[in-house]
Write a protein that holds these residues in place. Structure first.
Motif, short mmCIF file in Angstrom:
data_model
loop_
_atom_site.label_atom_id
_atom_site.label_comp_id
_atom_site.label_asym_id
_atom_site.label_seq_id
_atom_site.Cartn_x
_atom_site.Cartn_y
_atom_site.Cartn_z
N UNK A 8 20.20 -11.34 9.99
CA UNK A 8 19.30 -10.35 10.61
C UNK A 8 19.84 -8.94 10.45
N UNK A 9 21.16 -8.80 10.53
CA UNK A 9 21.75 -7.47 10.34
C UNK A 9 21.48 -6.97 8.93
N UNK A 10 21.57 -7.85 7.95
CA UNK A 10 21.37 -7.43 6.56
C UNK A 10 19.91 -7.15 6.26
N UNK A 11 19.01 -8.01 6.71
CA UNK A 11 17.60 -7.88 6.33
C UNK A 11 16.77 -7.04 7.29
N UNK A 12 17.29 -6.77 8.50
CA UNK A 12 16.52 -6.01 9.47
C UNK A 12 17.24 -4.73 9.88
N UNK A 33 16.50 3.55 -2.64
CA UNK A 33 17.31 2.64 -1.82
C UNK A 33 16.49 2.16 -0.62
N UNK A 34 15.80 3.12 0.03
CA UNK A 34 15.01 2.77 1.21
C UNK A 34 13.95 1.73 0.87
N UNK A 35 13.23 1.95 -0.22
CA UNK A 35 12.15 1.03 -0.57
C UNK A 35 12.68 -0.33 -1.00
N UNK A 36 13.85 -0.38 -1.65
CA UNK A 36 14.45 -1.66 -1.99
C UNK A 36 14.85 -2.43 -0.73
N UNK A 57 0.84 -1.21 0.00
CA UNK A 57 0.00 0.00 0.00
C UNK A 57 0.87 1.25 0.00
N UNK A 58 1.89 1.27 0.84
CA UNK A 58 2.80 2.41 0.92
C UNK A 58 3.49 2.66 -0.42
N UNK A 59 3.99 1.60 -1.05
CA UNK A 59 4.69 1.74 -2.33
C UNK A 59 3.74 2.25 -3.41
N UNK A 60 2.55 1.67 -3.49
CA UNK A 60 1.59 2.05 -4.53
C UNK A 60 1.16 3.50 -4.37
N UNK A 61 0.85 3.91 -3.15
CA UNK A 61 0.40 5.29 -2.90
C UNK A 61 1.50 6.28 -3.25
N UNK A 62 2.73 5.98 -2.85
CA UNK A 62 3.85 6.88 -3.15
C UNK A 62 4.09 6.98 -4.66
N UNK A 63 3.97 5.86 -5.36
CA UNK A 63 4.17 5.87 -6.81
C UNK A 63 3.06 6.64 -7.51
#
Length: 265
Positions: free
Chosen positions: A145-149, A61-64, A20-26
């Motif tokens: 966890x460090x990489x993905x979180x 970058x943030x969204x990726x 939802x966040x991605x779609x609304x921002x786009x």
């Protein structure tokens, strides 16, 4: 050992609110909600704290990174989880979902020039990220966890720290605030210094190198806006000098964290 899973409704909530966040921002920029892009609204409230337009590329970058976190939260690339890890991911997932809803709502408030509600929503996002990063700080994380979180939320937290100050500046401009008699240049210098103080304290408290890099990127964007020909072209030397000084402080803090980490190893 029993293999635990994050509760199903949390995974659905995380995936749904992220999309939802991605779609609304786009759509906000493709369809131009209220006839404007997000940047157009920012330009309607000119101030000296806003960075150059190229700086906002960090949202990609943030969204990726948040997409990678979401896939991890949904169970992809996960190792087996114990009860504590599943509970940890569940709590973070719920808070992240709240931040995603606030992010989507912020777009509507911003595009329709509801700057006060937008400020409140920005504070909700910031509060969620503070809570998430404190939870991360209290755990011994695995490399995965460090990489993905940790990295996704460090980058997001760093940018929202600056965005909150920028949103507050826009709010003051929208209200016609007179700055208690101080010039806009002086107030911008004060905001830059306060942002640096808060940023460095957060870096040192969280031992977070990534957060510091984002702060440096944001301040470089402000410097670029003030020195570039398409920006202020050096018309505010105090702001330029203070920005460079702040960047130097962030770099020194980064060097300190690197040296500290090397010594610990």
């Amino acid at each position: 050992m029993r293999d635990y899973k994050v509760k199903g409704y949390i995974r659905i909530l995380v995936g749904t609110t992220f999309l939802l966040m991605i779609v609304i921002n786009a759509l906000a920029n493709i369809m131009k909600f209220n006839g404007q892009t997000t940047g157009d609204v920012a330009n309607a409230y000119p101030n000296l704290f806003a960075p150059a337009a190229v700086t906002f590329a960090i949202w990609g970058v943030i969204y990726l990174l948040l997409a990678a976190y979401t896939l991890y939260q949904l169970g992809l690339l996960q190792d087996s989880l114990n009860r504590e890890q599943a509970n940890f991911l569940g709590k973070i997932g719920f808070i992240f979902s709240l931040s995603s809803l606030a992010n989507a709502a912020w777009i509507f408030a911003w595009h329709y020039h509801q700057i006060t509600p937008a400020m409140i929503l920005m504070l909700v996002i910031l509060s969620c990220l503070i809570a998430i990063n404190r939870m991360i700080l209290q755990r011994e994380l695995s490399p995965k966890e460090r990489f993905f979180i940790q990295i996704p939320f460090s980058v997001y937290f760093g940018w929202i720290t600056v965005a909150t100050i920028a949103n507050a500046t826009t709010l003051l401009v929208s209200k016609g605030w007179n700055g208690f008699g101080l010039t806009e240049t002086v107030w911008t210098a004060i905001l830059l210094a306060v942002g640096t103080l808060l940023g460095v304290l957060t870096m040192l408290l969280h031992q977070d190198f990534t957060y510091g890099l984002v702060m440096i990127w944001a301040y470089l964007g402000i410097w670029l806006k003030h020195t570039g020909e398409t920006g202020f072209a050096g018309r505010y030397p105090l702001v330029v000098s203070v920005t460079l000084g702040c960047i130097a402080v962030f770099v020194l803090a980064e060097i300190y964290l690197i040296i500290k980490k090397i010594r610990e190893r």
